[in-house]
Design an enzyme around this catalytic site. Structure first.
Site, short mmCIF file in Angstrom:
data_model
loop_
_atom_site.label_atom_id
_atom_site.label_comp_id
_atom_site.label_asym_id
_atom_site.label_seq_id
_atom_site.Cartn_x
_atom_site.Cartn_y
_atom_site.Cartn_z
CG HIS A 133 -9.57 -1.94 -16.36
ND1 HIS A 133 -10.15 -1.30 -15.29
CD2 HIS A 133 -10.51 -1.93 -17.35
CE1 HIS A 133 -11.37 -0.90 -15.63
NE2 HIS A 133 -11.60 -1.28 -16.88
CG ASP A 180 -8.29 -0.34 -12.57
OD1 ASP A 180 -8.24 0.49 -13.50
OD2 ASP A 180 -9.00 -1.35 -12.61
CB SER A 195 -14.63 -1.69 -17.02
OG SER A 195 -14.20 -0.41 -17.40
#
Length: 522
Positions: free
Chosen positions: A484, A455, A230
């Site tokens: 994710h 995502d 991320s």
């Protein structure tokens, strides 16, 4: 997904006694970068000499033996390496294989900005099978980035006030609602300055990347092995740009688009579109499993139930504390992570069957969990501080209003709540920087990029963009999937390639598309 104007200098003489004023702003900016480069080199040199005094972790950190904890000292401002210092908390667990198998430390960042990596070594103590092979070769090292957790934590508001509920419905009904939200955002920015103003100018991704290089040196590693998920992918991208020759292996998973045009205002608008798509994936799955959940047997019916639930909570907050804002925060777990598909649907199903307690427990605040509330408030403070300082944000409310009003029409699930979360950046009290131009530098090895196609938090285009910018990188796409954080899931097509890269430095001759991991079962 964060100054003050002073005299700019072109160079500092070796003696350190004199400085020449810059001829122009570009020269001054270059000089600042030169000073920071020298500062990080000096800090890394000191850290390599000092090492890390590894000890049993403090009892209240929740990290049991054999995990060890320690500290790395870094400059607050890398342009002033002899000035104020802060401490970065780190932890580790040794490799599970032999000394001969050991390849060094693998350093992890889970994202945020504002996430703590300190749980990373527990993947070994909990015997996570996905990471068993990699754990044989690497010490697993986590850290709290600057401002986070144990690393000189910042704060913007009293944590108990931060978690109080119910909050105002993020979807405005009137201009008065918008004015109220704008006031809250400006007050939040002021609170950050009041409570943590001395840290704010230095809460940037490039500074966290510099901290990462000092941590590398303190670990005794000549080159960095890194896993970022991320926001951790953007941290990795910035590190790879600033220190290309210091990278040994780098895996980035669920990628933030690193282009200057996206960091961070546009990136958040892109999220709103992607979240709507993944929300529809989940509500369609709920409908498909109506025999279990009894919410609705078509996607449209499930959506109607969501709108009904939202309206009910707006008119009369559930349990007195769960309104539309709290519902959105809880339900957004489902489009974020496949692991939340079943729990969120089960909680909703229980509510429809008459059990409101389950929903209140999950979506409402726990005022007795003071440690958890401190952590939540700190995470949001760091998120805001880093994103607001990293880039220049629009200051015109007209632009924010126009962009989010337009998006909300077609992508209503997250748009307005995301807007209010980021709006403090419109009135941010300290300097906002120009994002780094992420690119390939001399010595950067092949980087492994992993991304699911649908995502929500980091849309797929981000992986494509980083792939273009990091020459020689390889992209693994998980097709028809949208969770994710892909590397932590069981999908041999991906897991085996990540192992092969980390253990042997091998990548495929070309990019790879993998079938999706298993869909959650109720």
């Amino acid at each position: 997904m964060l100054g003050t104007a002073g005299t700019l200098v072109t160079a500092t003489l070796i003696a350190g006694a004199m400085a020449a004023p810059s001829a122009n702003a570009d020269a001054g900016a270059r000089s600042g970068k030169d000073r920071e480069a020298r500062g990080v080199a000096l800090a890394a040199q000191r850290a390599a000499k000092a090492g890390i005094d590894w000890r049993d972790c403090p009892a209240d950190w929740g990290l049991d033996k054999p995990i060890q904890c320690g500290w790395v000292t870094v400059p607050l401002d890398y342009a002033k390496p002899n000035g104020k210092k802060i401490k970065i908390a780190v932890d580790r667990i040794g490799n599970t294989g032999t000394d001969k198998e050991r390849q060094g430390a693998l350093v992890y960042n889970p994202g945020g900005p504002g996430g703590s990596g300190m749980r990373f070594p527990t993947r070994v103590t909990k015997k996570n099978p996905v990471w068993a092979k990699t754990a044989k070769a690497y010490d697993f090292v986590g850290f709290d980035p600057r401002g986070v957790g144990h690393s000189t934590p910042i704060s913007c508001v009293d944590p108990q006030e931060y978690v109080k509920a119910p909050k105002a419905d993020p979807v405005p009904d009137s201009e008065a609602d918008k004015r109220a939200q704008r006031k809250l955002a400006a007050e939040y920015a002021d609170g950050c300055a009041e409570r943590s103003g001395w840290m704010l100018p230095h809460m940037t991704t490039p500074n966290t990347a510099r901290d990462l290089d000092v941590v590398r040196a303190a670990l005794g590693e000549k080159k960095l092995n890194y896993l970022g998920v991320s926001y951790g992918t953007y941290l990795g991208a910035v590190y790879g740009t600033l220190f290309p020759a210091h990278v040994r292996r780098m895996v980035v998973d669920s990628v933030v688009d690193p282009s200057r045009e996206k960091i961070w205002y546009q990136a958040n608008l892109d999220q709103d579109v992607a979240f709507e798509g993944r929300w529809k994936d989940w509500t369609a799955w709920v409908a498909k499993n109506d025999a279990t959940f009894h919410i609705g047997d078509t996607q449209a019916k499930v959506q109607q139930q969501w709108e009904k639930l939202r309206a009910t909570a707006k008119a009369n907050p559930i349990g007195g504390v769960v309104g539309p804002a709290e519902l959105t925060a809880f339900f957004q777990g489902a489009p974020y992570y496949d692991s939340s598909w079943v729990p969120v649907a089960e909680t909703w199903s229980k509510y429809l069957a008459g059990d409101t307690k389950a929903l209140v427990d999950e979506a409402g605040p726990d005022m007795s969990d003071t440690a958890g509330n401190i952590s939540s408030e700190n995470g949001n403070a760091v998120y805001t501080a880093v994103e607001c300082a990293d880039a220049k944000w629009p200051t015109s409310w007209r632009k924010w209003d126009r962009d989010n009003t337009r998006l909300h029409k077609d992508y209503p699930f997250l748009t307005w709540s995301n807007a209010w979360m980021n709006l403090p950046c419109a009135t941010w009290p300290t300097k906002q920087h120009t994002p780094l131009d992420v690119k390939t530098g001399k010595g950067l090895p092949a980087v492994l990029i992993v991304q699911s196609q649908r995502d929500a938090a980091t849309p797929y285009q981000g992986a494509v963009e980083l792939h273009k910018r990091f020459k020689g990188s390889r992209l693994i796409t998980e097709k028809d999937a949208g969770s994710h954080g892909v590397t932590g899931l069981t999908n041999p097509c991906i897991n085996d390639r990540v192992d092969s890269y980390l253990l042997a430095g091998k990548t495929d001759a070309k990019d790879v598309t993998c079938a999706p991991h298993a869909t959650p079962k109720p």
